[in-house]
Design a protein around this motif. Structure first.
Motif, PDB file in Angstrom:
ATOM      1  N   GLY A 194       0.812  -1.212   0.000  1.00 41.85           N
ATOM      2  CA  GLY A 194       0.000   0.000   0.000  1.00 41.85           C
ATOM      3  C   GLY A 194       0.842   1.257   0.000  1.00 41.85           C
ATOM      4  N   ALA A 195       1.941   1.248   0.772  1.00 41.21           N
ATOM      5  CA  ALA A 195       2.823   2.420   0.818  1.00 41.21           C
ATOM      6  C   ALA A 195       3.470   2.674  -0.538  1.00 41.21           C
ATOM      7  N   ALA A 196       3.855   1.596  -1.224  1.00 43.43           N
ATOM      8  CA  ALA A 196       4.466   1.755  -2.543  1.00 43.43           C
ATOM      9  C   ALA A 196       3.484   2.359  -3.543  1.00 43.43           C
ATOM     10  N   VAL A 197       2.237   1.874  -3.520  1.00 41.18           N
ATOM     11  CA  VAL A 197       1.220   2.396  -4.434  1.00 41.18           C
ATOM     12  C   VAL A 197       0.898   3.851  -4.102  1.00 41.18           C
ATOM     13  N   LEU A 198       0.735   4.150  -2.820  1.00 40.75           N
ATOM     14  CA  LEU A 198       0.377   5.509  -2.417  1.00 40.75           C
ATOM     15  C   LEU A 198       1.515   6.497  -2.654  1.00 40.75           C
ATOM     16  N   THR A 199       2.749   6.010  -2.677  1.00 42.39           N
ATOM     17  CA  THR A 199       3.866   6.897  -2.992  1.00 42.39           C
ATOM     18  C   THR A 199       3.728   7.452  -4.405  1.00 42.39           C
ATOM     19  N   LEU A 200       3.281   6.604  -5.314  1.00 46.46           N
ATOM     20  CA  LEU A 200       3.078   7.047  -6.693  1.00 46.46           C
ATOM     21  C   LEU A 200       1.894   8.005  -6.797  1.00 46.46           C
ATOM     22  N   VAL A 201       0.868   7.782  -5.963  1.00 47.45           N
ATOM     23  CA  VAL A 201      -0.337   8.608  -6.021  1.00 47.45           C
ATOM     24  C   VAL A 201      -0.147   9.933  -5.296  1.00 47.45           C
ATOM     25  N   ALA A 202       0.424   9.886  -4.081  1.00 44.77           N
ATOM     26  CA  ALA A 202       0.519  11.094  -3.244  1.00 44.77           C
ATOM     27  C   ALA A 202       1.724  11.963  -3.579  1.00 44.77           C
ATOM     28  N   ARG A 203       2.785  11.383  -4.153  1.00 36.75           N
ATOM     29  CA  ARG A 203       4.019  12.111  -4.476  1.00 36.75           C
ATOM     30  C   ARG A 203       4.511  12.956  -3.288  1.00 36.75           C
ATOM     31  N   PRO A 204       4.923  12.264  -2.219  1.00 29.24           N
ATOM     32  CA  PRO A 204       5.259  12.956  -0.964  1.00 29.24           C
ATOM     33  C   PRO A 204       6.472  13.867  -1.042  1.00 29.24           C
ATOM     34  N   TRP A 205       7.254  13.790  -2.104  1.00 31.64           N
ATOM     35  CA  TRP A 205       8.416  14.671  -2.205  1.00 31.64           C
ATOM     36  C   TRP A 205       8.020  16.150  -2.290  1.00 31.64           C
ATOM     37  N   GLY A 206       6.751  16.412  -2.535  1.00 33.87           N
ATOM     38  CA  GLY A 206       6.297  17.802  -2.550  1.00 33.87           C
ATOM     39  C   GLY A 206       5.689  18.249  -1.228  1.00 33.87           C
ATOM     40  N   MET A 207       5.797  17.434  -0.203  1.00 31.99           N
ATOM     41  CA  MET A 207       5.177  17.729   1.091  1.00 31.99           C
ATOM     42  C   MET A 207       5.987  18.773   1.872  1.00 31.99           C
ATOM     43  N   ASP A 208       5.295  19.568   2.666  1.00 24.25           N
ATOM     44  CA  ASP A 208       5.959  20.527   3.549  1.00 24.25           C
ATOM     45  C   ASP A 208       6.235  19.829   4.884  1.00 24.25           C
ATOM     46  N   PHE A 209       7.376  19.173   5.003  1.00 24.33           N
ATOM     47  CA  PHE A 209       7.714  18.400   6.195  1.00 24.33           C
ATOM     48  C   PHE A 209       7.918  19.281   7.432  1.00 24.33           C
ATOM     49  N   SER A 210       8.129  20.575   7.238  1.00 24.03           N
ATOM     50  CA  SER A 210       8.373  21.463   8.377  1.00 24.03           C
ATOM     51  C   SER A 210       7.158  21.547   9.300  1.00 24.03           C
ATOM     52  N   ILE A 211       5.966  21.279   8.757  1.00 24.50           N
ATOM     53  CA  ILE A 211       4.749  21.321   9.579  1.00 24.50           C
ATOM     54  C   ILE A 211       4.828  20.303  10.711  1.00 24.50           C
ATOM     55  N   LEU A 212       5.467  19.172  10.457  1.00 28.57           N
ATOM     56  CA  LEU A 212       5.538  18.105  11.456  1.00 28.57           C
ATOM     57  C   LEU A 212       6.427  18.483  12.632  1.00 28.57           C
ATOM     58  N   GLY A 213       7.255  19.511  12.489  1.00 28.46           N
ATOM     59  CA  GLY A 213       8.126  19.934  13.571  1.00 28.46           C
ATOM     60  C   GLY A 213       7.511  20.984  14.475  1.00 28.46           C
ATOM     61  N   GLY A 214       6.325  21.473  14.115  1.00 28.21           N
ATOM     62  CA  GLY A 214       5.680  22.513  14.909  1.00 28.21           C
ATOM     63  C   GLY A 214       4.472  22.030  15.687  1.00 28.21           C
TER      64      GLY A 214
END
Length: 358
Positions: A194-214
């Protein structure tokens, strides 16, 4: 008899734990979405994080790749990625409440599969429980508040329902026999697929990871984003999937499916308590109907057939459809191996149950 009753009670308790775990996914995910994360990115974080945690178990049960490759692919594609993909696609075209109601026709589809494909008896209690649960769910999501009929949107929601039904059916597969599939291994590989399939769908490389630090807002309180992510991954995914698959094997797919309808009720109540969202009288009455349907569905086990019964095209089994064996494995339908579909939430005020999305 007493052992079977004890196993049934334990299975019901585990199913309720699963419903609470899945039901809390939306409450934990919504603040992250409101802080700026895309819903699909939250889903990817959820599944990928759970897959990473389950990676040691995947290695331990690596023989499943050779023994049960179709089961693992089916679970990952349908029970994990499929539910979420169809659900999010449907809510882009139809109201969230309508999509949820159609998706939770999954338990009714499970009954149809058991009755017409496996050709096994379905108890009247299970059928009545499904009707009450779906009616109550319509009240919980207040489906009348956004009635709309987009054919493609409804078909996509029905696709989510079919994937949810596959979750319950696959969760029961491989429950007994010499070639049993360990549920933890099935869940681990299902999450990896599921993670492999969703990686192609969600394209997480465009995510704003800084939100997770706040910090993010949750019902007027500031909460660390990483803490909510931990809730989504550990409780609403790992714990929810493990207890969900175990409960299906101890109860039966049809009973566990009806109990799973409580997820939407739990999500609504948690949103009321933690996010301070309004809970209306129809929602309260609907929750009571869902609870009543779940209680009725688990009140009676199907009678054991007098002879061998078909468990699918070209196969037969004489295994009785209720109860648990001495090892805690259910004596439900044909063997089918583990785990539940995705979890869910909505960014539009309605919190969906944990199997579909966030």
């Amino acid at each position: 008899m007493q052992q079977a009753s004890s196993g049934k009670s334990a299975g019901l308790a585990i199913a309720l734990v699963s419903a609470f775990a899945f039901g809390g996914s939306g409450v934990a995910a919504k603040p992250l979405i409101e802080a700026g994360l895309d819903p699909l990115h939250v889903v990817w974080l959820r599944v990928a994080g759970a897959a990473l945690i389950m990676l040691p178990l995947a290695w331990r049960h690596r023989d499943l790749v050779r023994r049960k490759p179709v089961l693992l692919l089916g679970f990952g594609l349908l029970a994990v990625a499929g539910v979420q993909a169809f659900y999010f696609a449907s809510i882009s075209r139809i109201p969230v409440g309508v999509a949820l109601l159609v998706e939770y026709l999954g338990p009714a589809l499970v009954l149809g599969w058991i009755r017409f494909v496996q050709r096994r008896p379905v108890t009247r209690a299970a059928a009545v429980g499904v009707v009450l649960a779906v009616t109550g769910l319509a009240c919980v999501v207040e489906v009348w508040a956004g009635l709309g009929f987009d054919v493609l949107g409804l078909l996509l929601a029905l696709g989510a329902a079919c994937c949810q039904a596959c979750y319950f059916i696959l969760s029961d597969h491989g429950a007994d026999g010499e070639d049993r599939a360990d549920p933890l291994g099935v869940i681990a590989y299902g999450l990896l697929v599921g993670a492999a399939v969703l990686t192609l769908v969600a394209r997480p490389w465009g995510m704003d990871f800084s939100i997770l630090g706040g910090e993010v807002g949750m019902g007027g309180t500031r909460v660390a984003a990483w803490l909510l992510l931990g809730w989504v991954v550990l409780l609403a995914t790992v714990l929810a999937y493990v207890t969900g698959v175990v409960s299906v094997r101890m109860l039966s797919p049809q009973v566990a499916g009806v109990v799973a309808c409580l997820e939407a009720v739990i999500a609504t109540v948690l949103a009321w308590v933690l996010l301070r969202e309004h809970l209306s009288l129809p929602q309260i009455l609907g929750g009571a109907l869902v609870l009543g349907g779940a209680l009725i569905a688990q009140s009676q086990a199907p009678k054991a057939p007098s002879g061998p019964i078909a468990s699918g095209p070209g196969t037969e089994t004489s295994r009785p459809p209720g109860g648990a064996d001495p090892h805690g494995q259910p004596a439900t339908a044909p063997a089918v191996a583990t785990v539940n579909a995705a979890g869910e939430d909505t960014s539009e005020g309605e919190l969906s149950a944990g199997r579909t999305g966030t």
